[in-house]
Structures are given as structure tokens and as C-alpha cells.
Motif scaffolding. Sequence first.
Motif, PDB file in Angstrom:
ATOM      1  N   MET A  66     -43.775   3.000 -41.485  1.00  0.00           N
ATOM      2  CA  MET A  66     -44.816   2.004 -41.717  1.00  0.00           C
ATOM      3  C   MET A  66     -45.074   1.250 -40.418  1.00  0.00           C
ATOM      4  O   MET A  66     -44.258   0.435 -39.987  1.00  0.00           O
ATOM      5  CB  MET A  66     -44.369   1.006 -42.800  1.00  0.00           C
ATOM      6  N   PRO A  67     -46.187   1.543 -39.717  1.00  0.00           N
ATOM      7  CA  PRO A  67     -46.489   0.824 -38.463  1.00  0.00           C
ATOM      8  C   PRO A  67     -46.617  -0.675 -38.710  1.00  0.00           C
ATOM      9  O   PRO A  67     -47.135  -1.108 -39.743  1.00  0.00           O
ATOM     10  CB  PRO A  67     -47.826   1.433 -38.025  1.00  0.00           C
ATOM     11  N   VAL A  68     -46.172  -1.480 -37.743  1.00  0.00           N
ATOM     12  CA  VAL A  68     -46.242  -2.941 -37.873  1.00  0.00           C
ATOM     13  C   VAL A  68     -47.057  -3.565 -36.743  1.00  0.00           C
ATOM     14  O   VAL A  68     -48.053  -4.236 -36.983  1.00  0.00           O
ATOM     15  CB  VAL A  68     -44.826  -3.553 -37.924  1.00  0.00           C
ATOM     16  N   CYS A  69     -46.664  -3.351 -35.498  1.00  0.00           N
ATOM     17  CA  CYS A  69     -47.370  -3.971 -34.356  1.00  0.00           C
ATOM     18  C   CYS A  69     -47.532  -2.959 -33.228  1.00  0.00           C
ATOM     19  O   CYS A  69     -46.851  -1.930 -33.190  1.00  0.00           O
ATOM     20  CB  CYS A  69     -46.595  -5.190 -33.837  1.00  0.00           C
ATOM     21  N   PHE A  70     -48.440  -3.285 -32.288  1.00  0.00           N
ATOM     22  CA  PHE A  70     -48.581  -2.464 -31.088  1.00  0.00           C
ATOM     23  C   PHE A  70     -49.066  -3.332 -29.933  1.00  0.00           C
ATOM     24  O   PHE A  70     -49.496  -4.474 -30.136  1.00  0.00           O
ATOM     25  CB  PHE A  70     -49.513  -1.271 -31.326  1.00  0.00           C
ATOM     26  N   ILE A  71     -48.985  -2.800 -28.733  1.00  0.00           N
ATOM     27  CA  ILE A  71     -49.396  -3.528 -27.532  1.00  0.00           C
ATOM     28  C   ILE A  71     -50.426  -2.726 -26.754  1.00  0.00           C
ATOM     29  O   ILE A  71     -50.507  -1.501 -26.871  1.00  0.00           O
ATOM     30  CB  ILE A  71     -48.197  -3.856 -26.602  1.00  0.00           C
ATOM     31  N   ALA A  72     -51.216  -3.443 -25.946  1.00  0.00           N
ATOM     32  CA  ALA A  72     -52.207  -2.820 -25.076  1.00  0.00           C
ATOM     33  C   ALA A  72     -52.428  -3.723 -23.872  1.00  0.00           C
ATOM     34  O   ALA A  72     -51.873  -4.827 -23.794  1.00  0.00           O
ATOM     35  CB  ALA A  72     -53.516  -2.560 -25.822  1.00  0.00           C
ATOM     36  N   SER A  73     -53.246  -3.265 -22.957  1.00  0.00           N
ATOM     37  CA  SER A  73     -53.427  -3.986 -21.694  1.00  0.00           C
ATOM     38  C   SER A  73     -54.688  -4.832 -21.691  1.00  0.00           C
ATOM     39  O   SER A  73     -55.314  -5.026 -20.653  1.00  0.00           O
ATOM     40  CB  SER A  73     -53.475  -2.990 -20.534  1.00  0.00           C
ATOM     41  N   ASN A  74     -55.093  -5.364 -22.845  1.00  0.00           N
ATOM     42  CA  ASN A  74     -56.251  -6.253 -22.894  1.00  0.00           C
ATOM     43  C   ASN A  74     -55.862  -7.631 -22.356  1.00  0.00           C
ATOM     44  O   ASN A  74     -54.805  -8.157 -22.691  1.00  0.00           O
ATOM     45  CB  ASN A  74     -56.747  -6.381 -24.338  1.00  0.00           C
ATOM     46  N   HIS A  75     -56.741  -8.229 -21.584  1.00  0.00           N
ATOM     47  CA  HIS A  75     -56.491  -9.533 -20.958  1.00  0.00           C
ATOM     48  C   HIS A  75     -56.866 -10.630 -21.947  1.00  0.00           C
ATOM     49  O   HIS A  75     -58.045 -10.890 -22.186  1.00  0.00           O
ATOM     50  CB  HIS A  75     -57.327  -9.640 -19.686  1.00  0.00           C
ATOM     51  N   THR A  76     -55.879 -11.293 -22.531  1.00  0.00           N
ATOM     52  CA  THR A  76     -56.121 -12.301 -23.557  1.00  0.00           C
ATOM     53  C   THR A  76     -55.429 -13.615 -23.213  1.00  0.00           C
ATOM     54  O   THR A  76     -54.610 -13.679 -22.310  1.00  0.00           O
ATOM     55  CB  THR A  76     -55.624 -11.820 -24.933  1.00  0.00           C
ATOM     56  N   THR A  77     -55.769 -14.648 -23.981  1.00  0.00           N
ATOM     57  CA  THR A  77     -55.136 -15.954 -23.800  1.00  0.00           C
ATOM     58  C   THR A  77     -55.264 -16.730 -25.106  1.00  0.00           C
ATOM     59  O   THR A  77     -55.710 -16.191 -26.119  1.00  0.00           O
ATOM     60  CB  THR A  77     -55.791 -16.725 -22.636  1.00  0.00           C
ATOM     61  N   GLY A  78     -54.853 -18.002 -25.102  1.00  0.00           N
ATOM     62  CA  GLY A  78     -55.013 -18.834 -26.279  1.00  0.00           C
ATOM     63  C   GLY A  78     -56.472 -18.895 -26.692  1.00  0.00           C
ATOM     64  O   GLY A  78     -57.373 -18.951 -25.849  1.00  0.00           O
ATOM     65  N   GLY A  79     -56.705 -18.901 -28.002  1.00  0.00           N
ATOM     66  CA  GLY A  79     -58.072 -18.806 -28.522  1.00  0.00           C
ATOM     67  C   GLY A  79     -58.393 -17.401 -28.952  1.00  0.00           C
ATOM     68  O   GLY A  79     -59.226 -17.181 -29.839  1.00  0.00           O
ATOM     69  N   ASN A  80     -57.728 -16.402 -28.315  1.00  0.00           N
ATOM     70  CA  ASN A  80     -57.854 -15.019 -28.752  1.00  0.00           C
ATOM     71  C   ASN A  80     -57.010 -14.737 -29.986  1.00  0.00           C
ATOM     72  O   ASN A  80     -57.073 -13.635 -30.538  1.00  0.00           O
ATOM     73  CB  ASN A  80     -57.445 -14.043 -27.646  1.00  0.00           C
ATOM     74  N   SER A  81     -56.214 -15.700 -30.417  1.00  0.00           N
ATOM     75  CA  SER A  81     -55.454 -15.509 -31.654  1.00  0.00           C
ATOM     76  C   SER A  81     -56.422 -15.229 -32.799  1.00  0.00           C
ATOM     77  O   SER A  81     -57.373 -15.975 -33.016  1.00  0.00           O
ATOM     78  CB  SER A  81     -54.638 -16.763 -31.966  1.00  0.00           C
ATOM     79  N   GLY A  82     -56.157 -14.159 -33.511  1.00  0.00           N
ATOM     80  CA  GLY A  82     -57.041 -13.757 -34.598  1.00  0.00           C
ATOM     81  C   GLY A  82     -58.145 -12.820 -34.180  1.00  0.00           C
ATOM     82  O   GLY A  82     -58.892 -12.317 -35.031  1.00  0.00           O
ATOM     83  N   SER A  83     -58.267 -12.560 -32.886  1.00  0.00           N
ATOM     84  CA  SER A  83     -59.324 -11.661 -32.413  1.00  0.00           C
ATOM     85  C   SER A  83     -59.097 -10.244 -32.916  1.00  0.00           C
ATOM     86  O   SER A  83     -57.954  -9.773 -33.004  1.00  0.00           O
ATOM     87  CB  SER A  83     -59.357 -11.635 -30.883  1.00  0.00           C
TER      88      SER A  83
END
Length: 732
Positions: free
Chosen positions: A640-657
Amino acid sequence: MRQLLGKYLLLPVLFFTHLSAHATEGMWLPQLLNRLNEKEMKGMGMKISAADIYSLNKGSLKDAIVSFGGFCTGEIISSQGLLLTNHHCGYDAIQKHSSLQDNYLDNGFWARNKQEELPNPGLTATFIVRIEDITQQALQGVTGSLNERERQSAIDKNLNTIRTNAKKESYQDLVIKPFFDGNQYFLFVTETYKDVRLVGAPPSSIGKFGADTDNWVWPRHTGDFSIFRIYAGKDNLPAEFSKDNVPLKPKHFLPISLDGIASNDFTMVFGFPGRTNEYLPSEAMKLTVEGQDPARVQMRDAALKVIDGFMRKDEQIKIQYAAKYASTANAWKKWIGEMQGVRQTGGIQRKLQQEARFRQLVQANPVYRATYGGLLDSLNNLYKEGAPATIARDYYTELLRSTELLGFANGLISLLQETRLKGEENYAQLRQQFLDKVKPQYQNYNNNVDREVAVALLDIYFKEVPSNKIGGEAYQIWMETNKDGRTTANKMYDQSALTSYDKLEAFLNKPFKSVSEEVWKDPATRLMIGLRNGYIDFINKPYDALQPEINRLQRQYMQAQMDVMKDKRFYPDANSTLRITYGKVNGYNPRDAVTYDISTTLDGVMEKYKPGDYEFDVPEKLRDLYAKKDYGQYGANGKMPVCFIASNHTTGGNSGSPALDAYGNLIGLNFDRTWEGTMSDINYDATICRNIMVDIRYVLFIVDKFAGAKHLIEELKLVHPKKGSVPLKKAS
């Protein structure tokens, strides 16, 4: 400089022509993708067009993205206005609906039908209708001969004219933001919906799994999501809450891919990143990671230890302080990671090397030398000069933020000042406004907890801030209480009229003159008056005196970097406006002999499981589903997959994007960054900067198999783009 600036203003798009395309880094304005990024994005694997992302003539991805409450991002995932965001973004709303009898934080909440969806007064969802470049109009008549106040006055006058003449509907709003430190301006036409209702949220043991221990780190196993619904008037337009409102019919909603992710997959994150400062000079970076971050971490570390101790012993306090603790801990840990990340990647040294190259290029060109010679040194010197006041300012801010009694006292002092300004005849009205504002704050206030926080923070404040920046009034009180936080706090909390709402209300229910005299006798307001006066005279005035010149030179330095370093990548710093960033799913090597893979599974949740632990407990229902491997259509290869990572440039405010695939389908929900990469706000480094997303298949699994909310699944459009189904369709 005036000649170059004039040329620059005539062609504002030249800011972007300096950009050399480079995968993963940057937060891009969506309306410019067709000109600047589309070719690169398609080369990285994107299958849709820039017009599918941002369009004025048809429903596009931008029409499914909202600013959630002004502090997070959300996305529309059904034709009935269903909205997905992070659990931590919805946390405050969930907490406000929780009680000991109905503890939605611990047990989760799932509306069985629309009638059970819970309203949230004050919570909003804002769409972007269109974006316009208004640089020429905003800077009309602005010349280099104006000082900062005159310059801003001229710009404000221009912006007022722009607002007056801008075309919009009566139910729409206008937002104007500066870019590149005020060298460019954009106008955003928005629509804000004010009836946003809670639909579903997993228990915190899923939505906040790992809590503060796992915050900002990888590998991660958090189901960080919550579900809301936007309601509109019967005309589908924004409306205040009403039982007669109906679910929003969006211009576009996001199809959801069940195909999952693989290494090197193209990804996009669309949202409202809050604030970055990628182009600061070296002394500003030093001030951040060697001065401000240590001060803020020291204060929050002390406050968190106190609050955590109480929350572990008392269930009521845990509910009262849950959101406050989470908010305090989030930035605290981020700042720690920021300091470590800059050190680990040699961020300051790299910045110094960039500055050395900048100076060489300036000196090699007579025009640049005449225009920009000495600019960088002057700017760095100002940051050094202002460092003591800046650090003291952070200590003061943290003291008031975490010591709520002093915050109440500060508000009371402001009330009295406002009454003197507007006239005593307005006292009754202003008093009631103040009481209405603080009443909900007292509902989540505990006198014993706040007393112990005050003990710890007062000791730090009077030790770390030089006495000449504290001021004589506050320091006199400190000496009267034996220079001891415990003695000072006991006097305040034993004698102050601000330790409960009822006592405060009674205290203010007197004539204005009496209240004005008695504040000097109340130990909390007396100390706050001293602290506040010292802050104004010895911290804020020196800080404010330097800021206009810092702003002026920073703006010029921003322009200078783009003019001089033509082969360097420049993109606008985040400023809470709609942006898209893109990259790929990939792991990374944070340090010697350590390699991180791209994804986690439910196996990892069970490996971390600690029965009864507030961070790592796992609900029985989830354990049963895991034991049976009952994952439905959401599992992959028996996992059952749960989380993953990528190289997108994010910061606060991107939560929920939303994390989107190459076709614009929803594949995940952005909620964090890796700890090693939290310094990306000031020092982006593609080798270790990764964003963390909850896999959308885990979200659906929790909604369907764990919560049994199959009626929500039925609202969604599930697709299989890797198997040939057609993605990205306009909402019907």
C-alpha cells in the motif's frame, strides 16, 4: 542607473529572458509558461500544453486550484466542489469542531451526507480568474531621483488608478503584488468563496502520523489530508454561509490517476508558495542562519518543552494546545533544518563565490562599473549594521507569540492607545471589539501552561537581549523580581486581571480613566508597557531606520544581478501568488553512505507503530486492513503506497498543493519538504532539495477502506493514464 532602469521598465518581460532553463528549480507564473517553460517541460515528459494549465478561454488546471484560507493550497477534485487539502491545513477547523465528547482530532470525522458537512465561519477558498502584467502602469513616473517614501507614494497612486480602472465583476476582488523586489508588478483578479464546509478528516494517528518527530524528514508515512466542500449561491457565485447554498460547480476539477508513480516520472506542483528569498546577499544569509534562526529556535525550543509536558499528562490541554503546538513546532524544526542545510551545502561560501563573480563582471564592464560599483558592499554593510536590532526583534516577537498573557496585555495596551486616538466616547465600542477578539483565544488558554512558558522565555529574553535594547522600565521590573523568570511570572499570574476572560471583562467594565490608571498596577500590563516601550525605542526604531535603504539597495541589487549575470537562472521569489513548479520523482543522497528511495509504504507505518504513543500509534482498523492486505484497487504489487518525493521547488503555502502527473492528473498531495532541503527558501540546492507528498492512492484507500466513505469515492473521476485512458477533461 537611470538609463538602464528606464530601458528595463519599458520591457518588463526582459526579466524572464535572462532565465536559462534548468529543471526542478523555480516557482513560475502560470500565464507565462507558454513563452518560457513549455518546451522544457515537454522535454522532461509533460504531455499537456501550457494552455491546459492556464487559460482564460476554457477550464484549465488553474481553475481547480484555490488559496485555502489564505495560508495553504487546496484543489477541487469533483464536479460538486469537493476540495482536498492537507490535514494540517484543516487542523484548526477540525479542532474547533472537536470536544471531549466528539474528538475529531483523535477519532476522525466523516460526513455521511451533505447535510452532515460542518460549516467553518471565516474559512475561505479563493480562485484566480486572471493575471495581468501591470508593470508599466504601476511604475509610471517613478524615477531614480525619488526617495523610498516618494517612490512608494507614486506607486501607490498608480495602483489606486489601476484598481479603479481594472475590469472585474462585482463579486470579484483585485490583488496586486510586487515581484523581483518591486521591479515588476502583477494584478490578480480573484473570486473568494466563504462557505467552506468540513467533509472528512482521518484521525490524527493517520493525518499527523509521526507528528513532530517525523516533521520535515524523509522517509515519511503521514496521511496528511482532509476534505472540505465549497458551497455557492444558487447562481454558483460566492455567497455567505446559508443553508440554501449549493455545492460549487467548478470550471475544472482534477481527475485522479490510480497508476501511481515511478522513478523519473515528470511531476508538477501547483499552488500558492508563501515566501522565498533566493537573491539575498551573503550578509543577509549569515544573519538568517547564524543570528535569527538560533534566536527563534532557542525561544521555541523552551516553549515547546513546556507545552509538550502538559499535553502528555492532560487530555483537555492536549486538545486546547494541539494546533498551537503544531504551528510552533513546524517553524522551529524548519529553522533547525535551514541552519543545517546551509552548513551542509556550503551555502554561505557558495553565495560569497557568486558575489565575487558578480564583482568581477561589474568591474570588467565600464557601464556596469559606473552603475553598480559598490552596490553589493553597501548592501552587505547595512545588513551587518542592522543585525543586533534584527536579532533582538526576533527575541521580542517570540516572547509575545508564545507567552499569551503578555499577548493579551499587549492587545489591551493597544486598545487604550486607540481609544485615546479616537476619543473616549468610543471606548465602549472598542472595548467590545477587543473582548470579542480575545474571547476565543481564552477558550484555548491554560493559566498553568502559560505561566511555565513565561518562566522559561523571560529568563532567555533578559539573558540574550542586551539591556540597552530592553530599556530601563522593563529592566527595572526585572531587577525588582530578582532577575528571575519564576519570580516575575508568579507575580504576574497570581495578581494580573488578564489570566481569564471573566476577570479581563470585569477589569474593562469600568470607566476608561479608571482602566488607564489601573493598567500601571497590573503586573502583566506594567511589564508589557516596559517591554513595549523598550522595543519601540531601542529595537524597532533602529530596525526601521535602516529598512528603507536596505529595500532600495536590495531592489537595485536584484536588477543588477539580472543585468550582469546573464547566464544565471532568475525566477520570481514566492510571494503567496499562484505558481507552478516542476521536476521529477527521484531520490537523493543527503550524506555519506545514505541513500533515500522515492517512496514509502504501509509496511513502514507498521514498523514505526508504538501502541498508545501520540505520534506513532496506529488505529486498530488500519492494522486489520494491513494484516489482511485489504488494499482494494489502491494497492500496488501487494503493497500500500503511502508517500513519495520529487524535485519540485516548494515552500510554505504549498501545503495542500496538488502533485500532478504529465497529463495534469492528481497523483499526490504536497505537504512537506525534506529536512536537509528546508534551506531552499534562501539557498536552493537541487542535490538535496525534495518535496514530500502523500500518494493519492493512500488518500483514497483511507477514505474508502478505512473510513467507508464510498459516497465520496463515487464523486471522483478515476483514470489510468499509463494504461491509455484519456486524462485531463474539462469538468462537466
